[in-house]
Design an enzyme around this catalytic site. Structure first.
Site, PDB file in Angstrom:
ATOM      1  N   GLU A 166      -7.270 -28.038  15.441  1.00 48.50           N
ATOM      2  CA  GLU A 166      -6.605 -28.091  14.138  1.00 48.50           C
ATOM      3  C   GLU A 166      -7.440 -28.843  13.104  1.00 48.50           C
ATOM      4  OE1 GLU A 166      -2.044 -28.371  14.505  1.00 48.50           O
ATOM      5  OE2 GLU A 166      -2.826 -29.306  16.303  1.00 48.50           O
ATOM      6  N   SER A 168       0.196 -26.099  15.580  1.00 43.90           N
ATOM      7  CA  SER A 168      -0.038 -24.996  14.652  1.00 43.90           C
ATOM      8  C   SER A 168       0.157 -23.636  15.309  1.00 43.90           C
ATOM      9  CB  SER A 168      -1.446 -25.086  14.040  1.00 43.90           C
ATOM     10  OG  SER A 168      -1.520 -26.187  13.167  1.00 43.90           O
ATOM     11  N   TYR A 203      -0.202 -21.120   7.300  1.00 44.35           N
ATOM     12  CA  TYR A 203      -1.194 -21.645   6.365  1.00 44.35           C
ATOM     13  C   TYR A 203      -1.610 -20.659   5.288  1.00 44.35           C
ATOM     14  CZ  TYR A 203      -1.012 -25.343   9.718  1.00 44.35           C
ATOM     15  OH  TYR A 203      -0.553 -26.349  10.539  1.00 44.35           O
ATOM     16  N   ARG A 236       7.904 -35.322  12.853  1.00 40.36           N
ATOM     17  CA  ARG A 236       8.671 -34.126  12.513  1.00 40.36           C
ATOM     18  C   ARG A 236       9.124 -33.491  13.811  1.00 40.36           C
ATOM     19  NH1 ARG A 236       5.327 -29.888  10.989  1.00 40.36           N
ATOM     20  NH2 ARG A 236       6.107 -28.878  12.850  1.00 40.36           N
ATOM     21  N   ASP A 292      10.977 -30.383  15.727  1.00 40.69           N
ATOM     22  CA  ASP A 292      11.237 -28.956  15.502  1.00 40.69           C
ATOM     23  C   ASP A 292      12.370 -28.451  16.394  1.00 40.69           C
ATOM     24  OD1 ASP A 292       9.061 -29.015  13.792  1.00 40.69           O
ATOM     25  OD2 ASP A 292       7.655 -28.147  15.241  1.00 40.69           O
ATOM     26  N   GLU A 345       9.855 -29.452  20.038  1.00 45.66           N
ATOM     27  CA  GLU A 345       8.768 -30.441  20.167  1.00 45.66           C
ATOM     28  C   GLU A 345       8.869 -31.457  19.034  1.00 45.66           C
ATOM     29  OE1 GLU A 345       4.949 -29.659  18.842  1.00 45.66           O
ATOM     30  OE2 GLU A 345       5.614 -28.421  17.182  1.00 45.66           O
ATOM     31  N   ASN A 396       6.303 -33.879  16.552  1.00 44.63           N
ATOM     32  CA  ASN A 396       4.913 -34.030  16.093  1.00 44.63           C
ATOM     33  C   ASN A 396       4.722 -35.437  15.549  1.00 44.63           C
ATOM     34  OD1 ASN A 396       4.007 -30.999  16.057  1.00 44.63           O
ATOM     35  ND2 ASN A 396       6.065 -31.086  15.185  1.00 44.63           N
ATOM     36  N   GLY A 444       2.033 -31.700   9.891  1.00 42.76           N
ATOM     37  CA  GLY A 444       1.163 -31.158   8.852  1.00 42.76           C
ATOM     38  C   GLY A 444       1.537 -31.718   7.483  1.00 42.76           C
TER      39      GLY A 444
HETATM   40  N1  LIG Z   1      11.775 -21.592  22.933  1.00 48.69           N
HETATM   41  C1  LIG Z   1      11.482 -21.008  21.783  1.00 48.69           C
HETATM   42  N2  LIG Z   1      12.297 -20.039  21.275  1.00 48.69           N
HETATM   43  C2  LIG Z   1      12.001 -19.410  20.113  1.00 48.69           C
HETATM   44  N3  LIG Z   1      10.889 -19.658  19.373  1.00 48.69           N
HETATM   45  C3  LIG Z   1      10.016 -20.591  19.831  1.00 48.69           C
HETATM   46  C4  LIG Z   1      10.279 -21.323  21.043  1.00 48.69           C
HETATM   47  N4  LIG Z   1       9.251 -22.172  21.244  1.00 48.69           N
HETATM   48  C5  LIG Z   1       8.399 -21.998  20.204  1.00 48.69           C
HETATM   49  N5  LIG Z   1       8.855 -21.051  19.348  1.00 48.69           N
HETATM   50  C6  LIG Z   1       8.186 -20.596  18.113  1.00 48.69           C
HETATM   51  O1  LIG Z   1       6.811 -20.907  18.228  1.00 48.69           O
HETATM   52  C7  LIG Z   1       6.420 -21.856  17.223  1.00 48.69           C
HETATM   53  C8  LIG Z   1       5.447 -22.870  17.820  1.00 48.69           C
HETATM   54  O2  LIG Z   1       6.045 -23.582  18.881  1.00 48.69           O
HETATM   55  P1  LIG Z   1       6.005 -25.147  18.998  1.00 48.69           P
HETATM   56  O3  LIG Z   1       6.565 -25.500  20.326  1.00 48.69           O
HETATM   57  O4  LIG Z   1       6.665 -25.764  17.814  1.00 48.69           O
HETATM   58  O5  LIG Z   1       4.443 -25.433  19.034  1.00 48.69           O
HETATM   59  P2  LIG Z   1       3.390 -25.977  17.957  1.00 48.69           P
HETATM   60  O6  LIG Z   1       3.038 -27.336  18.451  1.00 48.69           O
HETATM   61  O7  LIG Z   1       2.243 -25.037  18.051  1.00 48.69           O
HETATM   62  O8  LIG Z   1       4.073 -26.012  16.616  1.00 48.69           O
HETATM   63  C9  LIG Z   1       7.711 -22.483  16.746  1.00 48.69           C
HETATM   64  O9  LIG Z   1       7.547 -22.937  15.421  1.00 48.69           O
HETATM   65  C10 LIG Z   1       8.696 -21.335  16.887  1.00 48.69           C
HETATM   66  O10 LIG Z   1       8.606 -20.455  15.772  1.00 48.69           O
HETATM   67 MG   LIG Z   2       5.919 -26.923  16.124  1.00 46.68          MG
END
Ligand SMILES: Nc1ncnc2c1ncn2[C@@H]1O[C@H](COP(=O)(O)OP(=O)(O)O)[C@@H](O)[C@H]1O
Ligand SMILES: [Mg+2]
Length: 320
Positions: A19, A155, A225, A264, A266, A279, A281, A285
């Site tokens: 990243e 990301s 992005y 942040r 999610d 997750e 962070n 970002g």
């Molecule tokens: N269990 C899940 N169900 C639905 N969408 C998911 C799930 N896990 C991840 N995503 C999608 O994938 C994206 C990236 O996952 P995330 O775990 O937040 O990793 P990163 O650290 O890359 O942001 C999320 O923003 C979401 O849109």
């Molecule tokens: Mg995320």
């Protein structure tokens, strides 16, 4: 604090993580924001000259705008502790914990926050035990659709939405290019919402929620992005009491993971109104299209002021 003295702040950005470019953009924003508040800002790369520079220069505070390893995994933060330099954001151990998604999910789940059921697979197990038998075992527990992602990362790099078994091996191989450990997670269908948490001195506060609606349906690296590829709603279009529930879940995750100053968290909120933790962070970002700056705007605050207040708070908290 109009008369507070200007601080000497080193903003860290760049690095060799996947990243890097995002970090350079976040770092520039943070540096500009701090400078606009009157602080003396030096923007530095985390390269071989950094630690000697910090040891010699001894800034008032370090502002790590580094995404991915080694900015978010706790490694660099541990070295800042060793040098006795205060920094913005989670301490080293908490960073390391949040960075590993399966570990963070376990901790957050134990605190009563829902997180989608998941299975982890190592690259070695996948090779040794054979793709087909590994997938049989995984699908014994989880039904498609699933999401496959690296156990550590950001990301959305290496993240795949998988609808059927045939696409799983490729998705795992993609995830393994970013991490030796992959998570296969139940896909939650619902509204994606981010909880930005900041603590500038009065305890952690959840800023207005940001709702994410990628036009393609997939909140991928490109959707993140490139302006116009995702529609953001700030505050999220959730009913007030549901928004409060999600904000509380974000604050609970921030607290139980031992995070500090900024994070942040999610979530995806399903139809029944359950927020599912994806997750946390430790250095969200901070680019022009990122979520946390939008939440700051929606709260009626100025990003530069918030970043400066965080620097002051970090200085007041001192070193570990
Ligand atoms: N269990 C899940 N169900 C639905 N969408 C998911 C799930 N896990 C991840 N995503 C999608 O994938 C994206 C990236 O996952 P995330 O775990 O937040 O990793 P990163 O650290 O890359 O942001 C999320 O923003 C979401 O849109
Ligand atoms: Mg995320």
């Amino acid at each position: 604090m109009p008369d507070a003295p200007a601080l000497d702040i080193v903003v860290l950005a760049g690095g060799i993580s996947h990243e890097r470019d995002v970090s350079l953009r976040s770092g520039r924003r943070v540096a500009d924001g701090l400078a606009s508040e009157g602080h003396r800002v030096t923007l530095r790369e985390p390269d071989a000259t950094l630690l000697p520079f910090l040891a010699e220069h001894r800034p008032d505070v370090v502002w790590p705008a580094l995404h991915g390893a080694s900015g978010e995994d706790g490694a660099l933060r541990g070295l800042l502790d060793a040098l006795g330099l205060p920094y913005v954001g989670a301490r080293s151990n908490a960073s390391g914990l949040a960075w590993q998604k399966p570990v963070a999910k376990t901790v957050v789940q134990a605190a009563g926050v829902a997180t989608p059921d998941w299975i982890t697979v190592t690259r070695d197990a996948f090779r040794e035990l054979g793709a087909s038998s590994v997938l049989d075992a995984v699908l014994h527990r989880l039904a498609t659709p699933v999401v496959v992602k690296p156990a550590s990362g950001g990301s959305a790099q290496g993240v795949s939405l998988v609808d059927e078994r045939g696409s799983l091996p490729r998705a795992l191989v993609d995830a393994f290019t970013y991490s030796e450990l992959a998570i296969i997670e139940r896909r939650i269908i619902g509204t994606e919402v981010s909880v930005s948490v900041v603590d500038t001195g009065d305890g952690p506060v959840a800023l207005p929620l940001v709702e994410i609606e990628p036009i393609s349906g997939d909140y991928s690296f490109e959707a993140r992005y490139n302006a116009g590829e995702t529609v953001f709603y700030t505050p999220a279009r959730l009913e007030e009491s549901l928004a409060a529930t999600v904000a509380d879940a974000g604050l609970a995750a921030h607290a139980v993971l031992g995070l500090r100053h900024i994070s942040r968290v999610d979530f995806i909120v399903d139809e029944a109104g359950t927020p599912w933790f994806l997750e946390a962070n430790v250095l969200p970002g901070l680019t022009e299209t990122s979520l946390l700056p939008q939440a700051i705007d929606a709260a009626g605050l100025r990003p530069g002021t918030v970043y400066a207040d965080l620097a002051r708070k970090a200085m007041a908290d001192g070193t570990d």
